[in-house]
Scaffold this motif. Structure first.
Motif, PDB file in Angstrom:
ATOM      1  N   MET A   1       0.408   2.493  -7.290  1.00 27.38           N
ATOM      2  CA  MET A   1       0.519   1.599  -6.157  1.00 27.38           C
ATOM      3  C   MET A   1       1.807   0.802  -6.276  1.00 27.38           C
ATOM      4  O   MET A   1       2.217   0.408  -7.341  1.00 27.38           O
ATOM      5  CB  MET A   1      -0.692   0.666  -6.109  1.00 27.38           C
ATOM      6  N   ALA A   2       2.448   0.563  -5.179  1.00 24.48           N
ATOM      7  CA  ALA A   2       3.718  -0.153  -5.170  1.00 24.48           C
ATOM      8  C   ALA A   2       3.505  -1.628  -5.452  1.00 24.48           C
ATOM      9  O   ALA A   2       2.437  -2.175  -5.208  1.00 24.48           O
ATOM     10  CB  ALA A   2       4.416   0.015  -3.831  1.00 24.48           C
ATOM     11  N   VAL A   3       4.531  -2.265  -5.994  1.00 21.06           N
ATOM     12  CA  VAL A   3       4.456  -3.685  -6.287  1.00 21.06           C
ATOM     13  C   VAL A   3       4.367  -4.459  -4.980  1.00 21.06           C
ATOM     14  O   VAL A   3       5.077  -4.179  -4.018  1.00 21.06           O
ATOM     15  CB  VAL A   3       5.709  -4.121  -7.093  1.00 21.06           C
ATOM     16  N   GLY A   4       3.473  -5.412  -4.913  1.00 18.24           N
ATOM     17  CA  GLY A   4       3.326  -6.219  -3.717  1.00 18.24           C
ATOM     18  C   GLY A   4       2.254  -5.692  -2.766  1.00 18.24           C
ATOM     19  O   GLY A   4       2.061  -6.231  -1.701  1.00 18.24           O
ATOM     20  N   GLY A   5       1.546  -4.633  -3.145  1.00 19.49           N
ATOM     21  CA  GLY A   5       0.449  -4.131  -2.317  1.00 19.49           C
ATOM     22  C   GLY A   5       0.889  -3.422  -1.059  1.00 19.49           C
ATOM     23  O   GLY A   5       0.168  -3.389  -0.086  1.00 19.49           O
ATOM     24  N   GLY A   6       2.077  -2.835  -1.050  1.00 20.26           N
ATOM     25  CA  GLY A   6       2.606  -2.174   0.132  1.00 20.26           C
ATOM     26  C   GLY A   6       2.004  -0.814   0.399  1.00 20.26           C
ATOM     27  O   GLY A   6       2.146  -0.274   1.467  1.00 20.26           O
ATOM     28  N   GLY A   7       1.302  -0.220  -0.565  1.00 20.88           N
ATOM     29  CA  GLY A   7       0.737   1.102  -0.375  1.00 20.88           C
ATOM     30  C   GLY A   7       1.662   2.170  -0.921  1.00 20.88           C
ATOM     31  O   GLY A   7       2.836   1.938  -1.168  1.00 20.88           O
ATOM     32  N   SER A   8       1.079   3.338  -1.112  1.00 20.08           N
ATOM     33  CA  SER A   8       1.863   4.432  -1.673  1.00 20.08           C
ATOM     34  C   SER A   8       2.660   5.134  -0.585  1.00 20.08           C
ATOM     35  O   SER A   8       2.475   4.894   0.610  1.00 20.08           O
ATOM     36  CB  SER A   8       0.933   5.423  -2.366  1.00 20.08           C
ATOM     37  N   ASP A   9       3.525   6.015  -1.042  1.00 24.18           N
ATOM     38  CA  ASP A   9       4.340   6.777  -0.094  1.00 24.18           C
ATOM     39  C   ASP A   9       3.480   7.667   0.789  1.00 24.18           C
ATOM     40  O   ASP A   9       3.800   7.881   1.958  1.00 24.18           O
ATOM     41  CB  ASP A   9       5.363   7.625  -0.849  1.00 24.18           C
ATOM     42  N   VAL A  10       2.401   8.180   0.234  1.00 28.50           N
ATOM     43  CA  VAL A  10       1.507   9.045   1.007  1.00 28.50           C
ATOM     44  C   VAL A  10       0.834   8.247   2.124  1.00 28.50           C
ATOM     45  O   VAL A  10       0.721   8.717   3.257  1.00 28.50           O
ATOM     46  CB  VAL A  10       0.457   9.702   0.081  1.00 28.50           C
ATOM     47  N   GLU A  11       0.405   7.025   1.810  1.00 30.72           N
ATOM     48  CA  GLU A  11      -0.220   6.178   2.827  1.00 30.72           C
ATOM     49  C   GLU A  11       0.768   5.810   3.933  1.00 30.72           C
ATOM     50  O   GLU A  11       0.426   5.820   5.114  1.00 30.72           O
ATOM     51  CB  GLU A  11      -0.767   4.902   2.193  1.00 30.72           C
ATOM     52  N   VAL A  12       1.992   5.517   3.548  1.00 33.58           N
ATOM     53  CA  VAL A  12       3.027   5.166   4.533  1.00 33.58           C
ATOM     54  C   VAL A  12       3.326   6.368   5.421  1.00 33.58           C
ATOM     55  O   VAL A  12       3.452   6.236   6.643  1.00 33.58           O
ATOM     56  CB  VAL A  12       4.303   4.662   3.826  1.00 33.58           C
ATOM     57  N   ALA A  13       3.421   7.552   4.818  1.00 33.47           N
ATOM     58  CA  ALA A  13       3.673   8.761   5.602  1.00 33.47           C
ATOM     59  C   ALA A  13       2.520   9.036   6.559  1.00 33.47           C
ATOM     60  O   ALA A  13       2.736   9.428   7.716  1.00 33.47           O
ATOM     61  CB  ALA A  13       3.891   9.950   4.676  1.00 33.47           C
ATOM     62  N   ALA A  14       1.285   8.810   6.116  1.00 36.76           N
ATOM     63  CA  ALA A  14       0.123   9.023   6.985  1.00 36.76           C
ATOM     64  C   ALA A  14       0.118   8.021   8.137  1.00 36.76           C
ATOM     65  O   ALA A  14      -0.213   8.384   9.276  1.00 36.76           O
ATOM     66  CB  ALA A  14      -1.165   8.902   6.176  1.00 36.76           C
ATOM     67  N   GLN A  15       0.487   6.783   7.861  1.00 34.31           N
ATOM     68  CA  GLN A  15       0.559   5.784   8.926  1.00 34.31           C
ATOM     69  C   GLN A  15       1.653   6.130   9.935  1.00 34.31           C
ATOM     70  O   GLN A  15       1.455   5.987  11.147  1.00 34.31           O
ATOM     71  CB  GLN A  15       0.810   4.401   8.334  1.00 34.31           C
ATOM     72  N   ASN A  16       2.798   6.590   9.454  1.00 38.33           N
ATOM     73  CA  ASN A  16       3.875   6.982  10.360  1.00 38.33           C
ATOM     74  C   ASN A  16       3.467   8.169  11.221  1.00 38.33           C
ATOM     75  O   ASN A  16       3.788   8.213  12.406  1.00 38.33           O
ATOM     76  CB  ASN A  16       5.144   7.320   9.572  1.00 38.33           C
TER      77      ASN A  16
END
Length: 105
Positions: A1-16
Motif C-alpha cells: 500500500m502506498a504511503v498516505g493511504g492513496g491505494g495501490s496502482d491496481v486500485e488507481v487503474a481500476a478507478q480510472n
C-alpha cells in the motif's frame, strides 16, 4: 500500500477505467444527438437561404468553406497528437506533408 493511504496502482487503474466507462456511457449517446442536431440546423439554414433566393452553388461554397474552417484546425492539432503516439517514426512524413516536397532527399 502506498504511503498516505492513496491505494495501490491496481486500485488507481481500476478507478480510472471505471471513470472512463462512465464518461463513455454518457459521451457516446450525447455525441450522436449532437450530430443529429447539427444536421437539422444545417438543413434548416440551407432551406431558409435557398427560399430567400441564394443560388445553390453559392450555398455549397459557403457551406464547404465553413466546414473547412472548423475541421482543418482540429485535424492539424489532432493528427499530430494521436498519430505520433501510434507511429512515432512518421513525424517526418507529417512535416513533409505540410511543407511540401521541398525537403525530400
Amino acid at each position: 500500500m502506498a504511503v498516505g493511504g492513496g491505494g495501490s496502482d491496481v486500485e488507481v487503474a481500476a478507478q480510472n477505467e471505471a471513470r472512463r466507462r462512465r464518461v463513455e456511457r454518457v459521451a457516446l449517446p450525447a455525441g450522436m444527438v449532437l450530430v443529429q442536431v447539427f444536421t437539422v440546423v444545417t438543413m434548416l439554414m440551407s432551406k431558409v437561404a435557398l427560399n430567400a433566393g441564394m443560388h445553390p452553388l453559392v450555398l455549397l461554397v459557403y457551406r464547404n468553406l465553413v466546414a473547412a474552417a472548423v475541421v482543418a484546425p482540429l485535424a492539424l492539432i489532432l493528427i499530430k497528437r494521436l498519430s505520433l503516439r501510434a507511429y512515432p517514426h512518421a513525424e517526418g512524413h507529417f512535416r513533409r506533408g505540410r511543407l511540401g516536397p521541398s525537403d525530400l532527399r
